[in-house]
Design a protein around this motif. Structure first.
Motif, mmCIF file in Angstrom:
data_model
loop_
_atom_site.group_PDB
_atom_site.id
_atom_site.type_symbol
_atom_site.label_atom_id
_atom_site.label_comp_id
_atom_site.label_asym_id
_atom_site.label_seq_id
_atom_site.Cartn_x
_atom_site.Cartn_y
_atom_site.Cartn_z
ATOM 1 N N HIS A 144 41.064 36.266 36.834
ATOM 2 C CA HIS A 144 41.459 37.629 37.180
ATOM 3 C C HIS A 144 42.855 37.627 37.799
ATOM 4 C CE1 HIS A 144 37.290 38.830 36.491
ATOM 5 N NE2 HIS A 144 37.710 40.074 36.516
ATOM 6 N N LEU A 145 43.617 38.659 37.486
ATOM 7 C CA LEU A 145 44.914 38.868 38.117
ATOM 8 C C LEU A 145 44.707 39.634 39.413
ATOM 9 C CD1 LEU A 145 46.960 40.050 34.992
ATOM 10 C CD2 LEU A 145 46.614 37.716 35.811
ATOM 11 N N VAL A 146 45.260 39.114 40.489
ATOM 12 C CA VAL A 146 45.197 39.797 41.791
ATOM 13 C C VAL A 146 46.485 40.599 41.917
ATOM 14 C CG1 VAL A 146 44.862 39.527 44.267
ATOM 15 C CG2 VAL A 146 43.918 37.824 42.687
ATOM 16 N N THR A 147 46.367 41.915 41.929
ATOM 17 C CA THR A 147 47.539 42.781 41.760
ATOM 18 C C THR A 147 48.058 43.397 43.046
ATOM 19 O OG1 THR A 147 46.226 44.795 41.423
ATOM 20 C CG2 THR A 147 46.632 43.399 39.489
ATOM 21 N N ARG A 148 47.189 43.522 44.070
ATOM 22 C CA ARG A 148 47.568 44.285 45.264
ATOM 23 C C ARG A 148 47.740 43.386 46.486
ATOM 24 N NH1 ARG A 148 43.273 49.353 44.667
ATOM 25 N NH2 ARG A 148 44.032 50.111 42.646
ATOM 26 N N TYR A 153 58.222 44.748 36.634
ATOM 27 C CA TYR A 153 57.661 45.573 37.708
ATOM 28 C C TYR A 153 56.933 46.812 37.203
ATOM 29 C CZ TYR A 153 60.150 42.461 40.792
ATOM 30 O OH TYR A 153 60.581 41.334 41.455
ATOM 31 N N ASP A 154 57.381 47.376 36.076
ATOM 32 C CA ASP A 154 56.651 48.522 35.511
ATOM 33 C C ASP A 154 55.253 48.092 35.073
ATOM 34 O OD1 ASP A 154 58.851 50.101 35.964
ATOM 35 O OD2 ASP A 154 59.559 50.061 33.884
ATOM 36 N N SER A 155 55.152 46.891 34.503
ATOM 37 C CA SER A 155 53.839 46.377 34.101
ATOM 38 C C SER A 155 52.963 46.123 35.326
ATOM 39 C CB SER A 155 54.002 45.076 33.298
ATOM 40 O OG SER A 155 54.720 45.314 32.116
ATOM 41 N N TYR A 156 53.566 45.594 36.382
ATOM 42 C CA TYR A 156 52.809 45.364 37.611
ATOM 43 C C TYR A 156 52.232 46.674 38.157
ATOM 44 C CZ TYR A 156 55.042 40.716 37.913
ATOM 45 O OH TYR A 156 55.467 39.436 37.680
ATOM 46 N N ALA A 157 52.993 47.753 38.056
ATOM 47 C CA ALA A 157 52.517 49.042 38.556
ATOM 48 C C ALA A 157 51.277 49.505 37.792
ATOM 49 C CB ALA A 157 53.631 50.090 38.461
ATOM 50 N N VAL A 158 51.292 49.316 36.478
ATOM 51 C CA VAL A 158 50.126 49.669 35.662
ATOM 52 C C VAL A 158 48.914 48.836 36.089
ATOM 53 C CG1 VAL A 158 49.161 49.671 33.328
ATOM 54 C CG2 VAL A 158 51.536 50.395 33.706
ATOM 55 N N LEU A 159 49.131 47.555 36.336
ATOM 56 C CA LEU A 159 48.038 46.667 36.735
ATOM 57 C C LEU A 159 47.494 47.043 38.111
ATOM 58 C CD1 LEU A 159 49.480 43.227 35.518
ATOM 59 C CD2 LEU A 159 47.823 44.709 34.368
ATOM 60 N N ARG A 160 48.364 47.369 39.054
ATOM 61 C CA ARG A 160 47.893 47.784 40.388
ATOM 62 C C ARG A 160 47.061 49.049 40.299
ATOM 63 N NH1 ARG A 160 53.175 46.492 41.916
ATOM 64 N NH2 ARG A 160 53.714 48.708 41.889
ATOM 65 N N ASP A 161 47.511 49.984 39.472
ATOM 66 C CA ASP A 161 46.766 51.235 39.321
ATOM 67 C C ASP A 161 45.372 50.986 38.738
ATOM 68 O OD1 ASP A 161 48.856 52.708 40.338
ATOM 69 O OD2 ASP A 161 49.620 53.359 38.389
ATOM 70 N N ALA A 162 45.239 49.918 37.972
ATOM 71 C CA ALA A 162 43.949 49.610 37.348
ATOM 72 C C ALA A 162 42.965 48.999 38.340
ATOM 73 C CB ALA A 162 44.153 48.664 36.171
ATOM 74 N N GLY A 163 43.449 48.537 39.480
ATOM 75 C CA GLY A 163 42.556 47.962 40.480
ATOM 76 C C GLY A 163 43.109 46.694 41.081
ATOM 77 N N PRO A 164 42.501 46.181 42.134
ATOM 78 C CA PRO A 164 42.998 44.962 42.781
ATOM 79 C C PRO A 164 42.766 43.704 41.959
ATOM 80 C CG PRO A 164 40.954 45.682 43.821
ATOM 81 C CD PRO A 164 41.348 46.761 42.859
ATOM 82 N N PHE A 165 41.777 43.751 41.047
ATOM 83 C CA PHE A 165 41.477 42.605 40.180
ATOM 84 C C PHE A 165 41.434 43.079 38.735
ATOM 85 C CE2 PHE A 165 39.218 41.742 44.227
ATOM 86 C CZ PHE A 165 39.958 40.631 44.638
ATOM 87 N N VAL A 166 42.257 42.469 37.905
ATOM 88 C CA VAL A 166 42.342 42.852 36.494
ATOM 89 C C VAL A 166 42.042 41.625 35.638
ATOM 90 C CG1 VAL A 166 43.890 43.649 34.668
ATOM 91 C CG2 VAL A 166 44.022 44.677 36.947
ATOM 92 N N PRO A 167 41.175 41.743 34.636
ATOM 93 C CA PRO A 167 40.888 40.591 33.777
ATOM 94 C C PRO A 167 42.154 40.015 33.153
ATOM 95 C CG PRO A 167 39.330 42.359 33.363
ATOM 96 C CD PRO A 167 40.389 42.936 34.257
ATOM 97 N N GLY A 168 42.286 38.704 33.266
ATOM 98 C CA GLY A 168 43.453 38.013 32.730
ATOM 99 C C GLY A 168 43.040 36.916 31.770
ATOM 100 N N PRO A 169 43.929 35.990 31.468
ATOM 101 C CA PRO A 169 43.639 34.937 30.492
ATOM 102 C C PRO A 169 42.645 33.907 31.016
ATOM 103 C CG PRO A 169 45.765 34.558 31.524
ATOM 104 C CD PRO A 169 45.300 35.897 32.006
#
Length: 411
Positions: free
Chosen positions: A50-54, A30-46
């Motif tokens: 894109h990772l959908v975070t929000r 969950y701490d990692s998820y918080a960092v990803l959400r703060d980075a935006g709704p879409f984060v580059p993934g593998p």
């Protein structure tokens, strides 16, 4: 981090992407998820996904039929040496509609309501043994046998085969993770488990063709609604998802719920004081510590969300558990609040059962089983104490503990 003696500096977001799926972080992604959400709704993934975070973006995608779930096997298991048999979980209309319609008859409100008494008897018996022993692994003593017995009863699996089904299902559940995260031994175990599943349930289906009974396997074998009969592959694929999703996820739901109550004793006391909160508490467990952490979707059209345009064929990984902890959707999102979904209170819906076409068919049964567990615990257990910090399985998709050692005291 270093590789081949050359230092590679990772940004906090890149590190969070890695740690969100790392085996050593399964106890707290969950701490990692918080960092990803703060980075935006879409984060580059593998793999260019894109990772959908929000929550808002995840909900929008899952409700939109232009986003398909059918490509997930290729996205996560493209190099597999064994093909998981096709299930309606990985289909779109019209096949999805046909197969889901057949299976949904086993999950009507009336059918599920009729299963309550069986669940209550099971929980009473299991809890009595646990209270007599006092120190138990709650997963082995309660979280596994309840949903496993319920789904096996529904399907018509003989009691002496339940443990065999559990072993097969455990290996397949691990194998739902992306192949890149699995070791050679785990990939081999998945292959063996899939073949064992096909052999066991293939023989059981053949028995039901010859000697029908009042169970779901018989109903699926005999299905012939307006030409809706299942092929052999569809039948086995449907049974696979019913078995794995029908108990592996509920094992984690029960374990996560009990752990949340232990770590939030004020909420446990609140639940005992107001047992009518057992029903909404199930939804809070699902939101707070989801049994399933991610799913995938592939765009079948040009789609723009939050300023980002996805082309046909673009794929995303929807982080369900991250969306469920999104503070933009849930006030005090990291707090476990058993009354969050109580009558009269407005709260965004969690995404743990999915949305749209692929909303979890077994959700009513999972809710029933968890409600029965919570009521029994509030009525019969005075205290629950952790005997050790629980270890977690390495699973990313279906996340849960491998053991939950607790001490129970009777009321």
């Amino acid at each position: 981090m270093s590789s081949d003696h050359s230092a590679v500096e990772l940004t906090p977001v890149q590190l969070a992407v890695i740690e969100s799926v790392a085996p050593h972080m399964r106890h707290n992604p969950y701490d990692s998820y918080a960092v990803l959400r703060d980075a935006g709704p879409f984060v580059p993934g593998p793999h260019d996904m894109h990772l959908v975070t929000r929550h808002h973006e995840a909900q929008t995608i899952m409700q939109d039929p232009r986003w398909s779930h059918a490509e997930e096997p290729q996205l996560l298991h493209g190099d597999s040496d064994v093909e998981l048999p096709g299930s309606f979980l990985w289909m779109e209309p019209p096949d999805h509609t046909r197969l889901r319609g057949l299976v949904s008859k086993a999950f009507t409100a009336r059918t599920i309501s009729g299963m309550r008494e069986r669940a209550e008897r099971l929980v009473d018996d299991l809890l009595a043994k646990m209270l007599a022993e006092r120190d138990v692994d709650l997963l082995d003593a309660l979280a596994y046998p309840l949903p496993l017995t319920m789904v096996c009863d529904l399907l018509g699996v003989p009691a002496d085969a339940h443990e065999h089904v559990r072993e097969i299902s455990t290996a397949i559940a691990r194998g739902l993770d992306p192949d890149v995260l699995l070791s050679p031994d785990e990939l081999a175990a998945r292959t063996a488990a899939v073949y064992a599943f096909l052999d066991f349930f293939g023989e059981l289906a053949e028995e039901r063709r010859k000697s029908p009974r009042e169970d779901l396997i018989t109903a699926l074998v005999q299905a012939d609604d307006a030409g809706a009969k299942l092929t052999s592959t569809e039948l086995l694929g449907t049974l696979l998802i019913l078995v794995v999703a029908g108990h592996e996820t509920t094992v984690n739901l029960i374990g996560n719920g009990v752990l949340a109550l232990i770590r939030n004793p004020d909420e446990f006391e609140r639940l005992r004081a107001y047992p009518e909160l057992c029903e909404p508490a199930v939804d809070e467990v699902l939101r707070y510590d989801a049994p399933v952490h991610l799913t995938t979707r592939t765009a079948h059209d040009d789609i723009t969300i939050a300023g980002r345009t996805f082309a046909p064929g673009d794929a995303v990984i929807v982080l369900l558990a991250s969306a469920n902890r999104d503070p933009l959707a849930f006030p005090d999102a990291d707090r476990f609040d058993i009354a969050r979904y109580a009558r009269g209170r407005k709260s965004e819906r969690h995404l743990s059962f999915g949305l749209g076409l692929h909303y979890c068919l077994g959700a009513p049964l999972a809710r029933l089983e968890m409600q029965v567990v919570l009521r029994a615990i509030t009525e019969r257990v005075a205290t629950m104490t952790l005997l050790e910090e629980p270890p977690y399985r390495p699973n990313v998709v279906v996340r849960g503990m491998s053991q939950l050692r607790v001490r129970l005291e009777s009321r």
